[in-house]
Scaffold this motif. Structure first.
Motif, PDB file in Angstrom:
ATOM      1  N   PHE A 104       6.621 -13.927  -1.989  1.00  0.00           N
ATOM      2  CA  PHE A 104       6.409 -12.486  -1.831  1.00  0.00           C
ATOM      3  C   PHE A 104       5.861 -11.878  -3.120  1.00  0.00           C
ATOM      4  O   PHE A 104       4.880 -11.133  -3.116  1.00  0.00           O
ATOM      5  CB  PHE A 104       7.724 -11.827  -1.420  1.00  0.00           C
ATOM      6  N   SER A 105       6.466 -12.189  -4.261  1.00  0.00           N
ATOM      7  CA  SER A 105       6.019 -11.622  -5.535  1.00  0.00           C
ATOM      8  C   SER A 105       4.651 -12.167  -5.937  1.00  0.00           C
ATOM      9  O   SER A 105       3.829 -11.438  -6.504  1.00  0.00           O
ATOM     10  CB  SER A 105       7.042 -11.901  -6.633  1.00  0.00           C
ATOM     11  N   SER A 106       4.366 -13.441  -5.629  1.00  0.00           N
ATOM     12  CA  SER A 106       3.047 -14.005  -5.947  1.00  0.00           C
ATOM     13  C   SER A 106       1.951 -13.293  -5.155  1.00  0.00           C
ATOM     14  O   SER A 106       0.890 -12.944  -5.699  1.00  0.00           O
ATOM     15  CB  SER A 106       3.026 -15.502  -5.643  1.00  0.00           C
ATOM     16  N   PHE A 107       2.211 -13.078  -3.859  1.00  0.00           N
ATOM     17  CA  PHE A 107       1.245 -12.371  -3.024  1.00  0.00           C
ATOM     18  C   PHE A 107       1.049 -10.944  -3.541  1.00  0.00           C
ATOM     19  O   PHE A 107      -0.086 -10.453  -3.623  1.00  0.00           O
ATOM     20  CB  PHE A 107       1.725 -12.343  -1.576  1.00  0.00           C
ATOM     21  N   ALA A 108       2.160 -10.277  -3.879  1.00  0.00           N
ATOM     22  CA  ALA A 108       2.080  -8.889  -4.345  1.00  0.00           C
ATOM     23  C   ALA A 108       1.263  -8.795  -5.622  1.00  0.00           C
ATOM     24  O   ALA A 108       0.443  -7.885  -5.781  1.00  0.00           O
ATOM     25  CB  ALA A 108       3.487  -8.335  -4.558  1.00  0.00           C
ATOM     26  N   ASN A 109       1.482  -9.716  -6.551  1.00  0.00           N
ATOM     27  CA  ASN A 109       0.736  -9.681  -7.810  1.00  0.00           C
ATOM     28  C   ASN A 109      -0.760  -9.859  -7.580  1.00  0.00           C
ATOM     29  O   ASN A 109      -1.581  -9.155  -8.174  1.00  0.00           O
ATOM     30  CB  ASN A 109       1.254 -10.755  -8.757  1.00  0.00           C
ATOM     31  N   ARG A 110      -1.136 -10.811  -6.729  1.00  0.00           N
ATOM     32  CA  ARG A 110      -2.559 -11.041  -6.444  1.00  0.00           C
ATOM     33  C   ARG A 110      -3.184  -9.814  -5.788  1.00  0.00           C
ATOM     34  O   ARG A 110      -4.297  -9.404  -6.137  1.00  0.00           O
ATOM     35  CB  ARG A 110      -2.740 -12.267  -5.551  1.00  0.00           C
ATOM     36  N   LEU A 129       0.832  -1.210   0.000  1.00  0.00           N
ATOM     37  CA  LEU A 129       0.000   0.000   0.000  1.00  0.00           C
ATOM     38  C   LEU A 129       0.862   1.254   0.000  1.00  0.00           C
ATOM     39  O   LEU A 129       0.469   2.287  -0.552  1.00  0.00           O
ATOM     40  CB  LEU A 129      -0.926   0.001   1.219  1.00  0.00           C
ATOM     41  N   GLY A 130       2.040   1.157   0.614  1.00  0.00           N
ATOM     42  CA  GLY A 130       2.950   2.294   0.625  1.00  0.00           C
ATOM     43  C   GLY A 130       3.443   2.673  -0.757  1.00  0.00           C
ATOM     44  O   GLY A 130       3.896   3.804  -0.980  1.00  0.00           O
ATOM     45  N   GLU A 131       3.347   1.736  -1.692  1.00  0.00           N
ATOM     46  CA  GLU A 131       3.758   2.001  -3.071  1.00  0.00           C
ATOM     47  C   GLU A 131       2.595   2.447  -3.950  1.00  0.00           C
ATOM     48  O   GLU A 131       2.787   2.746  -5.124  1.00  0.00           O
ATOM     49  CB  GLU A 131       4.389   0.734  -3.666  1.00  0.00           C
ATOM     50  N   CYS A 132       1.387   2.465  -3.406  1.00  0.00           N
ATOM     51  CA  CYS A 132       0.206   2.865  -4.174  1.00  0.00           C
ATOM     52  C   CYS A 132      -0.065   4.358  -3.986  1.00  0.00           C
ATOM     53  O   CYS A 132       0.206   4.918  -2.916  1.00  0.00           O
ATOM     54  CB  CYS A 132      -1.024   2.069  -3.718  1.00  0.00           C
ATOM     55  N   ILE A 169      -6.435  -4.351  -6.777  1.00  0.00           N
ATOM     56  CA  ILE A 169      -6.516  -2.892  -6.722  1.00  0.00           C
ATOM     57  C   ILE A 169      -6.717  -2.300  -8.107  1.00  0.00           C
ATOM     58  O   ILE A 169      -7.627  -1.481  -8.325  1.00  0.00           O
ATOM     59  CB  ILE A 169      -5.251  -2.313  -6.051  1.00  0.00           C
ATOM     60  N   PHE A 170      -5.877  -2.698  -9.078  1.00  0.00           N
ATOM     61  CA  PHE A 170      -6.024  -2.065 -10.393  1.00  0.00           C
ATOM     62  C   PHE A 170      -7.267  -2.567 -11.125  1.00  0.00           C
ATOM     63  O   PHE A 170      -7.849  -1.842 -11.943  1.00  0.00           O
ATOM     64  CB  PHE A 170      -4.755  -2.186 -11.250  1.00  0.00           C
ATOM     65  N   THR A 171      -7.721  -3.793 -10.824  1.00  0.00           N
ATOM     66  CA  THR A 171      -8.974  -4.262 -11.418  1.00  0.00           C
ATOM     67  C   THR A 171     -10.158  -3.440 -10.910  1.00  0.00           C
ATOM     68  O   THR A 171     -11.065  -3.084 -11.676  1.00  0.00           O
ATOM     69  CB  THR A 171      -9.193  -5.746 -11.112  1.00  0.00           C
ATOM     70  N   ALA A 172     -10.138  -3.115  -9.609  1.00  0.00           N
ATOM     71  CA  ALA A 172     -11.192  -2.264  -9.040  1.00  0.00           C
ATOM     72  C   ALA A 172     -11.169  -0.874  -9.683  1.00  0.00           C
ATOM     73  O   ALA A 172     -12.218  -0.301  -9.996  1.00  0.00           O
ATOM     74  CB  ALA A 172     -11.018  -2.159  -7.531  1.00  0.00           C
ATOM     75  N   ALA A 173      -9.957  -0.342  -9.898  1.00  0.00           N
ATOM     76  CA  ALA A 173      -9.839   0.980 -10.542  1.00  0.00           C
ATOM     77  C   ALA A 173     -10.398   0.947 -11.959  1.00  0.00           C
ATOM     78  O   ALA A 173     -11.140   1.854 -12.369  1.00  0.00           O
ATOM     79  CB  ALA A 173      -8.372   1.427 -10.557  1.00  0.00           C
ATOM     80  N   ALA A 178      -0.951   3.004 -13.175  1.00  0.00           N
ATOM     81  CA  ALA A 178       0.259   3.098 -12.346  1.00  0.00           C
ATOM     82  C   ALA A 178       0.451   1.827 -11.531  1.00  0.00           C
ATOM     83  O   ALA A 178       1.572   1.297 -11.428  1.00  0.00           O
ATOM     84  CB  ALA A 178       0.168   4.319 -11.427  1.00  0.00           C
ATOM     85  N   VAL A 179      -0.639   1.314 -10.955  1.00  0.00           N
ATOM     86  CA  VAL A 179      -0.545   0.074 -10.174  1.00  0.00           C
ATOM     87  C   VAL A 179      -0.258  -1.114 -11.090  1.00  0.00           C
ATOM     88  O   VAL A 179       0.535  -2.002 -10.761  1.00  0.00           O
ATOM     89  CB  VAL A 179      -1.846  -0.155  -9.373  1.00  0.00           C
ATOM     90  N   TRP A 180      -0.899  -1.121 -12.269  1.00  0.00           N
ATOM     91  CA  TRP A 180      -0.691  -2.222 -13.216  1.00  0.00           C
ATOM     92  C   TRP A 180       0.764  -2.280 -13.685  1.00  0.00           C
ATOM     93  O   TRP A 180       1.348  -3.362 -13.785  1.00  0.00           O
ATOM     94  CB  TRP A 180      -1.622  -2.052 -14.406  1.00  0.00           C
ATOM     95  N   VAL A 181       1.356  -1.135 -13.972  1.00  0.00           N
ATOM     96  CA  VAL A 181       2.756  -1.104 -14.400  1.00  0.00           C
ATOM     97  C   VAL A 181       3.662  -1.678 -13.317  1.00  0.00           C
ATOM     98  O   VAL A 181       4.644  -2.372 -13.610  1.00  0.00           O
ATOM     99  CB  VAL A 181       3.177   0.339 -14.765  1.00  0.00           C
ATOM    100  N   ASP A 182       3.329  -1.416 -12.050  1.00  0.00           N
ATOM    101  CA  ASP A 182       4.118  -1.976 -10.947  1.00  0.00           C
ATOM    102  C   ASP A 182       4.106  -3.500 -10.972  1.00  0.00           C
ATOM    103  O   ASP A 182       5.104  -4.146 -10.644  1.00  0.00           O
ATOM    104  CB  ASP A 182       3.585  -1.489  -9.599  1.00  0.00           C
TER     105      ASP A 182
END
Length: 224
Positions: free
Chosen positions: A170-176, A49-52, A181-185, A104-108
């Motif tokens: 860690f990366s699997s959790f982050a992607n999910r 969330l700190g990166e969003c 978030i970006f799907t909701a946007a 922006a979130v999707w690019v991350d």
């Protein structure tokens, strides 16, 4: 009696306002969560969330509410088209704003592994230890690169060498998590697009009604 088109328009307008409430609530709750003491159950979400762009989300939500309030005259003035045009342009701006957040979130998510590696390196040993406990792993790539943090999960080098690095879970959790978030946007952008189309149809309908009134007036029917 209101037409079906106007009922759909009113419904979409209130859903549009609800999307603003959802965006505002998520941003404010997330910022509040990030101020909590780091624990195993919240450390990963708080890091992501700190990166969003949460502050941008709050600004976007406020702009959505302002747009909704400015749309109310269009609802109560059935012959007016000026407020409708203004609402249409404002909704387009809101949609562009929200789309930017989603992109922006999707690019991350496209650079998750590299980005999380930098995030891991910049965190304190406490945060790294909490991540190791959450994902039952030692170190980021492995127990030696970078070195693991000795804790209850990674007791010593022998135990740490038997466990994998945190990069995978860690990366699997982050992607999910970021996908949600970006799907909701993008879903909010879809509502905005439907509202713009509905505004265009209402504008067309009111334009035709105005034309018919002018024709009736010329025919001496008093605009009936």
């Amino acid at each position: 009696m209101p037409t079906k088109l106007m009922m759909i328009f009113v419904g979409l307008d209130f859903i549009f306002a609800g999307c603003g409430g959802l965006l505002l609530g998520f941003s404010l709750v997330s910022e509040q969560r990030m101020r909590e003491s780091p624990r195993v159950d919240n450390v990963t979400e708080n890091l992501l969330l700190g990166e969003c762009p949460l502050t941008v989300g709050v600004v976007n939500a406020v702009f959505i509410f302002v747009t909704f309030l400015l749309s109310l005259p269009a609802l109560f003035l059935p012959a007016n088209r000026g407020w409708l045009r203004a609402q249409g342009w404002l909704v387009v701006i809101c949609a562009t704003f929200t789309l930017g957040i989603g992109l922006a979130v999707w690019v991350d998510t496209l650079q998750t592994r590299a980005h999380l590696g930098e995030l891991w390196d910049n965190e304190t040993p406490l945060i790294q230890s909490l991540l190791q406990q959450k994902f039952d792993c030692c170190g980021y790539f492995n127990s030696t690169a970078p070195p693991f943090v000795q804790d209850g999960t990674c007791i010593n080098s022998l135990v740490a060498a038997q466990k994998g690095g945190c990069i995978g879970p860690f990366s699997s959790f982050a992607n999910r998590y970021l996908d949600l978030i970006f799907t909701a946007a993008f879903g909010i952008v879809g509502v905005d697009a439907l509202l713009v189309l509905c505004v265009a149809m209402v504008l067309q309908y009111r334009s035709e009604q105005e034309r018919y009134r002018h024709i009736d007036q010329k025919n001496g029917l008093g605009g009936l």
